[in-house]
Design a protein around this motif. Structure first.
Motif, mmCIF file in Angstrom:
data_model
loop_
_atom_site.group_PDB
_atom_site.id
_atom_site.type_symbol
_atom_site.label_atom_id
_atom_site.label_comp_id
_atom_site.label_asym_id
_atom_site.label_seq_id
_atom_site.Cartn_x
_atom_site.Cartn_y
_atom_site.Cartn_z
ATOM 1 N N GLY A 93 53.404 21.383 8.971
ATOM 2 C CA GLY A 93 53.192 20.928 7.443
ATOM 3 C C GLY A 93 54.421 22.407 6.776
ATOM 4 N N HIS A 94 54.512 22.952 6.022
ATOM 5 C CA HIS A 94 55.861 24.083 5.467
ATOM 6 C C HIS A 94 54.803 24.834 6.037
ATOM 7 N N GLY A 95 55.874 26.376 6.661
ATOM 8 C CA GLY A 95 55.065 27.383 6.679
ATOM 9 C C GLY A 95 54.451 28.547 6.447
ATOM 10 N N LEU A 96 54.928 27.828 4.845
ATOM 11 C CA LEU A 96 54.056 28.872 4.230
ATOM 12 C C LEU A 96 53.049 28.497 3.573
ATOM 13 N N ASP A 97 52.570 27.487 3.889
ATOM 14 C CA ASP A 97 51.387 26.691 3.528
ATOM 15 C C ASP A 97 49.485 27.184 4.151
ATOM 16 N N ARG A 98 49.321 26.995 3.234
ATOM 17 C CA ARG A 98 47.736 27.507 4.389
ATOM 18 C C ARG A 98 47.638 27.271 5.452
ATOM 19 N N CYS A 99 46.265 27.332 5.686
ATOM 20 C CA CYS A 99 46.064 26.988 7.328
ATOM 21 C C CYS A 99 44.678 25.760 7.266
ATOM 22 N N PRO A 100 44.851 25.073 7.372
ATOM 23 C CA PRO A 100 43.694 23.976 7.378
ATOM 24 C C PRO A 100 42.481 24.262 7.758
ATOM 25 N N CYS A 101 42.883 24.453 8.905
ATOM 26 C CA CYS A 101 41.072 25.326 9.793
ATOM 27 C C CYS A 101 40.763 26.776 8.822
ATOM 28 N N CYS A 102 41.234 27.196 8.540
ATOM 29 C CA CYS A 102 40.851 28.833 7.772
ATOM 30 C C CYS A 102 41.470 29.336 6.920
ATOM 31 N N GLY A 103 42.221 28.411 6.308
ATOM 32 C CA GLY A 103 43.044 28.444 5.254
ATOM 33 C C GLY A 103 43.605 30.000 4.822
ATOM 34 N N ALA A 104 43.808 30.903 6.184
ATOM 35 C CA ALA A 104 45.185 31.890 5.711
ATOM 36 C C ALA A 104 46.030 31.453 5.902
ATOM 37 N N VAL A 105 46.690 32.463 5.628
ATOM 38 C CA VAL A 105 48.324 31.916 4.532
ATOM 39 C C VAL A 105 49.148 32.925 5.412
#
Length: 115
Positions: A80-92
Motif C-alpha cells: 500500500g501507501h508508505g504513509l498509511d496506517r499499518c493494517p495490523c497495529c494501526g501505527a502510522v
C-alpha cells in the motif's frame, strides 16, 4: 495572528482596555479568516503528499510511496501507501526513507501551527 491580537488585549488596563477591546473586536474576524485560510492551504499541501505515489526527498530524489512496506511498530509487512496506517497495529509511519539516507516526512505529523 489571532493569538497576537488576544495577547495584546490581555496587556491593556482601564480605558485602554475598552479602546483595545473595540479594536480587537473589529480585527478579530479578519484575523480569524486569515488564520483559517492559512490552515486550509497547509492542509491542501499535506493532502497532495498523502495522495501522491511518489515524492521528492530533500536531495531531489524521487521516492516511491506505493509498494511493499514493513511496519516499524509491529514488524508486519503490507502492500500500500508508505504513509498509511499499518493494517495490523494501526501505527502510522513518520517518514519514508530515500536510498540516499534522507527521508520524506509524513505531513500528518507536522504541527498545524507551523508556517
Amino acid at each position: 495572528m489571532t493569538r497576537a491580537l488576544v495577547a495584546a488585549l490581555a496587556d491593556l488596563h482601564g480605558g485602554a482596555f475598552v479602546a483595545g477591546t473595540l479594536v480587537v473586536g473589529a480585527l478579530l474576524p479578519v484575523a480569524t479568516l486569515i488564520d483559517g485560510i492559512c490552515i486550509l492551504v497547509r492542509l491542501r499541501r499535506r493532502a497532495r503528499v498523502l495522495a501522491a505515489s511518489r515524492a521528492l526527498c530533500p536531495a531531489g530524489h524521487e521516492v516511491d510511496l506505493v509498494g511493499g512496506w514493513r511496519c516499524e511498530g509491529c514488524g508486519a509487512g503490507f502492500d500500500g501507501h508508505g504513509l498509511d496506517r499499518c493494517p495490523c497495529c494501526g501505527a502510522v509511519a513518520a517518514r519514508v526513507t530515500c536510498a540516499c539516507g534522507r527521508y520524506v516526512a509524513n505531513p500528518l505529523f507536522a504541527d498545524l501551527d507551523a508556517p
